[in-house]
Design a protein around this motif. Sequence first.
Motif, PDB file in Angstrom:
ATOM      1  N   VAL A  26     -55.270 -15.006   9.347  1.00  0.00           N
ATOM      2  CA  VAL A  26     -54.684 -14.068   8.493  1.00  0.00           C
ATOM      3  C   VAL A  26     -53.602 -13.243   8.773  1.00  0.00           C
ATOM      4  O   VAL A  26     -53.631 -12.510   9.971  1.00  0.00           O
ATOM      5  CB  VAL A  26     -55.948 -13.218   7.985  1.00  0.00           C
ATOM      6  N   VAL A  27     -52.416 -13.450   8.007  1.00  0.00           N
ATOM      7  CA  VAL A  27     -51.330 -12.946   8.763  1.00  0.00           C
ATOM      8  C   VAL A  27     -51.363 -11.268   7.838  1.00  0.00           C
ATOM      9  O   VAL A  27     -51.166 -11.225   6.632  1.00  0.00           O
ATOM     10  CB  VAL A  27     -49.964 -13.311   8.217  1.00  0.00           C
ATOM     11  N   LYS A  28     -51.010 -10.256   8.442  1.00  0.00           N
ATOM     12  CA  LYS A  28     -51.000  -8.882   7.915  1.00  0.00           C
ATOM     13  C   LYS A  28     -49.662  -8.673   7.175  1.00  0.00           C
ATOM     14  O   LYS A  28     -48.791  -8.758   7.972  1.00  0.00           O
ATOM     15  CB  LYS A  28     -51.337  -7.931   8.789  1.00  0.00           C
ATOM     16  N   ARG A  29     -49.743  -8.281   5.867  1.00  0.00           N
ATOM     17  CA  ARG A  29     -48.379  -7.802   5.241  1.00  0.00           C
ATOM     18  C   ARG A  29     -47.782  -6.733   5.995  1.00  0.00           C
ATOM     19  O   ARG A  29     -48.572  -5.689   5.827  1.00  0.00           O
ATOM     20  CB  ARG A  29     -48.759  -8.020   3.794  1.00  0.00           C
ATOM     21  N   GLN A  49     -45.431   1.910   5.595  1.00  0.00           N
ATOM     22  CA  GLN A  49     -45.539   2.558   6.930  1.00  0.00           C
ATOM     23  C   GLN A  49     -44.531   1.843   7.906  1.00  0.00           C
ATOM     24  O   GLN A  49     -44.067   2.356   8.605  1.00  0.00           O
ATOM     25  CB  GLN A  49     -46.704   2.889   7.269  1.00  0.00           C
ATOM     26  N   ASP A  50     -44.814   0.605   7.944  1.00  0.00           N
ATOM     27  CA  ASP A  50     -44.083  -0.195   8.660  1.00  0.00           C
ATOM     28  C   ASP A  50     -42.458  -0.172   8.422  1.00  0.00           C
ATOM     29  O   ASP A  50     -41.736  -0.160   9.620  1.00  0.00           O
ATOM     30  CB  ASP A  50     -44.451  -1.630   8.697  1.00  0.00           C
ATOM     31  N   VAL A  51     -42.059  -0.064   7.453  1.00  0.00           N
ATOM     32  CA  VAL A  51     -40.722   0.092   7.029  1.00  0.00           C
ATOM     33  C   VAL A  51     -40.428   1.402   7.386  1.00  0.00           C
ATOM     34  O   VAL A  51     -39.185   1.367   8.084  1.00  0.00           O
ATOM     35  CB  VAL A  51     -40.443  -0.234   5.595  1.00  0.00           C
ATOM     36  N   VAL A  81     -29.130   6.067   3.058  1.00  0.00           N
ATOM     37  CA  VAL A  81     -30.778   5.813   3.358  1.00  0.00           C
ATOM     38  C   VAL A  81     -31.356   4.603   2.758  1.00  0.00           C
ATOM     39  O   VAL A  81     -31.906   3.994   3.407  1.00  0.00           O
ATOM     40  CB  VAL A  81     -31.464   6.903   2.959  1.00  0.00           C
ATOM     41  N   ARG A  82     -30.731   4.512   1.543  1.00  0.00           N
ATOM     42  CA  ARG A  82     -31.353   3.138   0.596  1.00  0.00           C
ATOM     43  C   ARG A  82     -30.832   1.799   1.219  1.00  0.00           C
ATOM     44  O   ARG A  82     -31.950   0.783   1.602  1.00  0.00           O
ATOM     45  CB  ARG A  82     -30.680   3.108  -0.992  1.00  0.00           C
ATOM     46  N   GLU A  83     -29.598   1.780   1.740  1.00  0.00           N
ATOM     47  CA  GLU A  83     -29.232   0.923   2.643  1.00  0.00           C
ATOM     48  C   GLU A  83     -29.787   0.440   3.769  1.00  0.00           C
ATOM     49  O   GLU A  83     -30.405  -0.408   4.122  1.00  0.00           O
ATOM     50  CB  GLU A  83     -27.511   1.116   2.980  1.00  0.00           C
ATOM     51  N   ARG A  84     -30.242   1.370   4.651  1.00  0.00           N
ATOM     52  CA  ARG A  84     -30.829   1.588   6.098  1.00  0.00           C
ATOM     53  C   ARG A  84     -32.385   1.089   5.780  1.00  0.00           C
ATOM     54  O   ARG A  84     -32.990   0.141   6.289  1.00  0.00           O
ATOM     55  CB  ARG A  84     -30.999   2.826   6.516  1.00  0.00           C
ATOM     56  N   VAL A  85     -33.066   1.669   4.624  1.00  0.00           N
ATOM     57  CA  VAL A  85     -34.379   1.413   4.046  1.00  0.00           C
ATOM     58  C   VAL A  85     -34.549  -0.390   3.835  1.00  0.00           C
ATOM     59  O   VAL A  85     -35.592  -0.725   4.222  1.00  0.00           O
ATOM     60  CB  VAL A  85     -35.140   2.119   3.370  1.00  0.00           C
ATOM     61  N   GLN A  86     -33.447  -0.614   2.942  1.00  0.00           N
ATOM     62  CA  GLN A  86     -33.374  -1.984   2.631  1.00  0.00           C
ATOM     63  C   GLN A  86     -33.338  -2.915   3.658  1.00  0.00           C
ATOM     64  O   GLN A  86     -33.967  -4.244   3.811  1.00  0.00           O
ATOM     65  CB  GLN A  86     -32.357  -2.376   1.680  1.00  0.00           C
ATOM     66  N   ALA A  87     -32.489  -2.579   4.762  1.00  0.00           N
ATOM     67  CA  ALA A  87     -32.096  -3.313   5.987  1.00  0.00           C
ATOM     68  C   ALA A  87     -33.417  -3.429   6.645  1.00  0.00           C
ATOM     69  O   ALA A  87     -33.709  -4.741   7.217  1.00  0.00           O
ATOM     70  CB  ALA A  87     -31.104  -2.800   6.575  1.00  0.00           C
ATOM     71  N   ALA A  88     -34.228  -2.636   6.721  1.00  0.00           N
ATOM     72  CA  ALA A  88     -35.437  -2.395   7.712  1.00  0.00           C
ATOM     73  C   ALA A  88     -36.549  -3.360   7.057  1.00  0.00           C
ATOM     74  O   ALA A  88     -37.219  -4.114   7.518  1.00  0.00           O
ATOM     75  CB  ALA A  88     -35.865  -1.206   7.790  1.00  0.00           C
ATOM     76  N   ALA A  89     -36.566  -3.302   5.528  1.00  0.00           N
ATOM     77  CA  ALA A  89     -37.486  -4.054   4.801  1.00  0.00           C
ATOM     78  C   ALA A  89     -37.247  -5.390   4.893  1.00  0.00           C
ATOM     79  O   ALA A  89     -38.319  -6.447   5.222  1.00  0.00           O
ATOM     80  CB  ALA A  89     -37.261  -3.532   3.519  1.00  0.00           C
ATOM     81  N   ASP A  90     -35.919  -5.929   4.869  1.00  0.00           N
ATOM     82  CA  ASP A  90     -35.713  -7.372   5.060  1.00  0.00           C
ATOM     83  C   ASP A  90     -35.823  -7.878   6.561  1.00  0.00           C
ATOM     84  O   ASP A  90     -35.976  -8.858   6.681  1.00  0.00           O
ATOM     85  CB  ASP A  90     -34.044  -7.311   4.925  1.00  0.00           C
ATOM     86  N   LYS A  91     -35.739  -6.887   7.390  1.00  0.00           N
ATOM     87  CA  LYS A  91     -35.909  -7.506   8.790  1.00  0.00           C
ATOM     88  C   LYS A  91     -37.405  -7.716   9.123  1.00  0.00           C
ATOM     89  O   LYS A  91     -37.489  -8.610   9.742  1.00  0.00           O
ATOM     90  CB  LYS A  91     -35.419  -6.104   9.771  1.00  0.00           C
ATOM     91  N   GLY A 144     -39.577  -8.404   6.659  1.00  0.00           N
ATOM     92  CA  GLY A 144     -40.221  -9.188   5.619  1.00  0.00           C
ATOM     93  C   GLY A 144     -40.996  -8.296   4.719  1.00  0.00           C
ATOM     94  O   GLY A 144     -41.976  -8.946   4.266  1.00  0.00           O
ATOM     95  N   TYR A 145     -40.733  -7.217   4.533  1.00  0.00           N
ATOM     96  CA  TYR A 145     -41.622  -6.345   3.599  1.00  0.00           C
ATOM     97  C   TYR A 145     -41.135  -6.648   2.002  1.00  0.00           C
ATOM     98  O   TYR A 145     -39.997  -6.879   1.749  1.00  0.00           O
ATOM     99  CB  TYR A 145     -41.330  -4.861   3.680  1.00  0.00           C
ATOM    100  N   VAL A 146     -42.065  -7.026   1.308  1.00  0.00           N
ATOM    101  CA  VAL A 146     -42.111  -7.257  -0.032  1.00  0.00           C
ATOM    102  C   VAL A 146     -42.636  -6.351  -1.141  1.00  0.00           C
ATOM    103  O   VAL A 146     -43.820  -6.049  -0.667  1.00  0.00           O
ATOM    104  CB  VAL A 146     -42.340  -8.761  -0.538  1.00  0.00           C
TER     105      VAL A 146
END
Length: 355
Positions: A13-16, A20-22, A47-57, A59-61
């Motif tokens: 089971v992989v934790k999504r 908080q991780d982002v 900030v939006r750009e930095r947060v989106q980059a972190a989410a992409d890195k 794998g946050y959906v």
Amino acid sequence: MTQRGRGPGPGAVVKRPTVQDVAREAGVSPSTVSRALHTRGYASPQVRERVQAAADKIGYVLDHNARNLRSRTSTSIGVLISDLRNPFYADLAAGIEEELRAAEYQMVLVNDNGEAAEEMRAAETLLAMRVPGVIVTPVTAACPRILQNNGVHVVCADRELGRSGSDVVLSDNKAGARELTEHLIGLGHTRIGFLIDETKWSTGAGRLAGFRAAHADHELEVDDELIAYTSFDAVAAQQTTRELLDAQEVTAIVAANNVLAQGALAEIKRRRWKIPRRISLAAYDDVPWMSLVEPALTTVDQHTVELGRNCARLLLARIRGELPARRRIVRVVPKLIVRGSTGPPGPPLRGSGRL
């Protein structure tokens, strides 16, 4: 022995990744992540750009279901169409999706194959998802009615069934068919076959009314033997065209939609009749293949993508409470496109002879 550098084994089971991780990755608070990714509330572009980059890195959906449960609203819109294989419905869905995406809604697309039972099952599924609105090409009046009775906003696309009370976006079918038929009459045709699959929906009824109105405008009597009823199927339409041409003197055919036009064209080619010298062929509902055949078909363009956009705009306005309660009917004006498949009438012969 532990092996490094490998992902989880089968069945693990992989934790999504979570908000908080982002937040840890981007070095901001969870509430800032929420504002930045949900595009509601203030967050600077940097900030939006930095947060989106972190989410992409990591794998946050974004979990839209969880978000909907928290807010007790849904950003999903149901779209029920009759046949995704038909270019008309594909273009309609494309126009709807384009407008919904711009408004930050997601489209839940269901193909019900034009079957009433499938349509009702899809309606029940969408009700369970708590969608605020549905766009439907209705097979029966029961579908929009059950949705509305459960507080869902409904826009009927392309056809109107009775007085359900729902908003409707239509092509002006009567005007389009009238103009198409007048084009043929203007070329000198008086023996025009009309190939149609249904008249219980406003779509077919309007096109037949336009065909009749054009004759009346020119003081021509409609020979009802030239109105050929068939099913919404190219093979059936070819057989019906064959029966029509064997039995009647016809110098032109109008097909009420693109599927029937395909069947009519197949039969004319089987007979090796020259278009338009031996017979003219025209159709309601312009789709890409009609401009690619030789000669290209004279058609009525319904502006289908724009029709879809109008459906989405109307539904979103309802959801936002921007319209008065009274029912809206929006008609999209079609356009006649004259191509090489129509010309002056040849000799009105019947049968399979070549010319």
